[in-house]
Enzyme design. Structure first.
Site, short mmCIF file in Angstrom:
data_model
loop_
_atom_site.label_atom_id
_atom_site.label_comp_id
_atom_site.label_asym_id
_atom_site.label_seq_id
_atom_site.Cartn_x
_atom_site.Cartn_y
_atom_site.Cartn_z
N VAL A 70 0.81 -1.23 0.00
CA VAL A 70 0.00 0.00 0.00
C VAL A 70 0.84 1.27 0.00
O VAL A 70 0.31 2.36 -0.25
CB VAL A 70 -0.99 0.02 1.19
CG1 VAL A 70 -1.97 -1.14 1.10
CG2 VAL A 70 -0.26 0.04 2.53
N ASN A 96 -6.81 -1.11 6.61
CA ASN A 96 -6.29 -1.79 7.80
C ASN A 96 -4.78 -1.99 7.78
O ASN A 96 -4.16 -2.15 8.83
CB ASN A 96 -6.99 -3.15 7.95
CG ASN A 96 -6.35 -4.01 9.02
OD1 ASN A 96 -6.52 -3.78 10.21
ND2 ASN A 96 -5.59 -5.02 8.59
N SER A 149 -5.57 3.87 16.51
CA SER A 149 -4.99 3.14 17.64
C SER A 149 -5.08 4.06 18.85
O SER A 149 -5.19 5.29 18.71
CB SER A 149 -3.53 2.79 17.37
OG SER A 149 -2.83 2.51 18.57
N TYR A 162 5.01 4.94 14.92
CA TYR A 162 3.70 4.31 14.88
C TYR A 162 2.63 5.26 15.45
O TYR A 162 1.58 5.48 14.83
CB TYR A 162 3.72 3.01 15.67
CG TYR A 162 2.39 2.32 15.79
CD1 TYR A 162 1.93 1.48 14.77
CD2 TYR A 162 1.59 2.48 16.91
CE1 TYR A 162 0.70 0.84 14.87
CE2 TYR A 162 0.36 1.85 17.02
CZ TYR A 162 -0.08 1.03 16.01
OH TYR A 162 -1.29 0.40 16.12
N LYS A 166 -0.73 7.15 13.69
CA LYS A 166 -2.12 6.98 14.14
C LYS A 166 -2.77 8.32 14.46
O LYS A 166 -3.96 8.51 14.19
CB LYS A 166 -2.16 6.04 15.34
CG LYS A 166 -1.71 4.62 15.00
CD LYS A 166 -2.49 4.01 13.85
CE LYS A 166 -2.06 2.61 13.52
NZ LYS A 166 -2.87 1.99 12.45
N ILE A 195 -5.41 -5.75 21.34
CA ILE A 195 -6.03 -6.86 20.63
C ILE A 195 -4.99 -7.95 20.38
O ILE A 195 -3.87 -7.67 19.93
CB ILE A 195 -6.61 -6.40 19.27
CG1 ILE A 195 -7.55 -5.21 19.45
CG2 ILE A 195 -7.31 -7.56 18.58
CD1 ILE A 195 -8.82 -5.49 20.20
#
Length: 272
Positions: A70, A96, A149, A162, A166, A195
């Site tokens: 992507v 995602n 997130s 990261y 987000k 998760i």
């Protein structure tokens, strides 16, 4: 795959799920297929995509492979062209795809690490959404679901890049919702909590879940209902918003046990 009658408006819809070779993406792809959607399963390579496609087809659902990185616009555009050739449109996009590792303290990080995570997690959302939104606009509308997130607003140790992506994704979601609303394209985001995407050992699951108000770590299946809701007619007047699926983790004053790198593992001053 016996059809789930929960969301009849999604039957026959063409749904592209990026990063669907495992974890949350795989679970979401399977759930869309279960309600009769035609699912394009994206991931980096055939080895990750084909098992999910085969799994859906074997269960009676409809799925096609959509291999692409992507973060590469050439690969993304080729993937979209193939989906249009096969199905004629894209009705729902679930952005995602994302990477977390390698986990590095800020002092250990370098430009290549920063750029790769930004390129996949944030730029990837843009590169896939851009052509897909044009298709949706020409066809009278659609739904885009981005993946945020807790790191967007509550930082993790050693996750500088990261968490930055987000936060960017949440801002991107709001901005896209404003620009695309007049074309009947709704843009929302999901915010997973802690998760279990890989099958953690029992002790790790217990540790990660002990401070979550609902008393457990999240499962990938916990993410699927909110995705279907946002894509359905039931969410027809919702855009620019965020649904948290975190067991109450970000609602509390004490934080869940989610940091993987404790300060004792930080670089020592003498090594800087």
């Amino acid at each position: 795959m016996p059809q789930d009658p929960t969301y009849p408006s999604l039957t026959g819809q063409v749904v592209l799920v990026t990063g669907a070779g495992a974890g949350i993406g795989r679970a979401i792809a399977r759930r869309f297929a279960a309600v009769g959607a035609k699912v394009a399963v994206n991931d980096l390579d055939t080895e990750r995509v084909e098992p999910v496609v085969s799994e859906i087809i074997a269960s009676g659902g409809e799925a096609t492979p959509a291999v692409a990185d992507v973060s590469d616009s050439t690969q993304v555009n080729s993937m979209i062209d193939a989906i249009i050739e096969a199905h004629g449109t894209v009705d729902v996009l679930v952005n995602n795809a994302g990477i977390v590792s390698p986990m590095l303290h800020f002092f250990e990080a370098d430009e290549a690490w920063w750029r790769r995570i930004i390129d996949v997690n944030l730029t990837g959302h843009f590169l896939v959404s851009h052509p897909v939104a044009r298709i949706m606009a020409r066809n009278g509308g659609g739904c885009i679901i981005n993946m945020s997130s807790g790191g967007a607003t509550k930082a993790h140790r050693a996750f500088t890049a990261y968490d930055a992506t987000k936060g960017g994704i949440e801002a991107l979601t709001r901005a896209m919702a404003l620009d695309l609303g007049p074309y009947n394209i709704r843009v929302n985001a999901l915010m997973p909590g802690s998760i279990d995407t890989t099958g953690m050992p029992l002790d790790d699951r217990k540790l990660r879940g002990e401070n979550v108000p609902l008393g457990r770590i999240g499962e990938v299946s916990d993410m699927t209902g909110a995705a279907l809701f946002l894509a359905s007619e039931d969410a027809g007047y919702i855009t620019g918003d965020l649904i948290k699926i975190d067991g109450g983790m970000t609602a509390q004053q004490r934080s869940a046990t989610v940091d993987i790198m404790p300060p004792s593992d930080f670089p020592k001053l003498e090594d800087l």
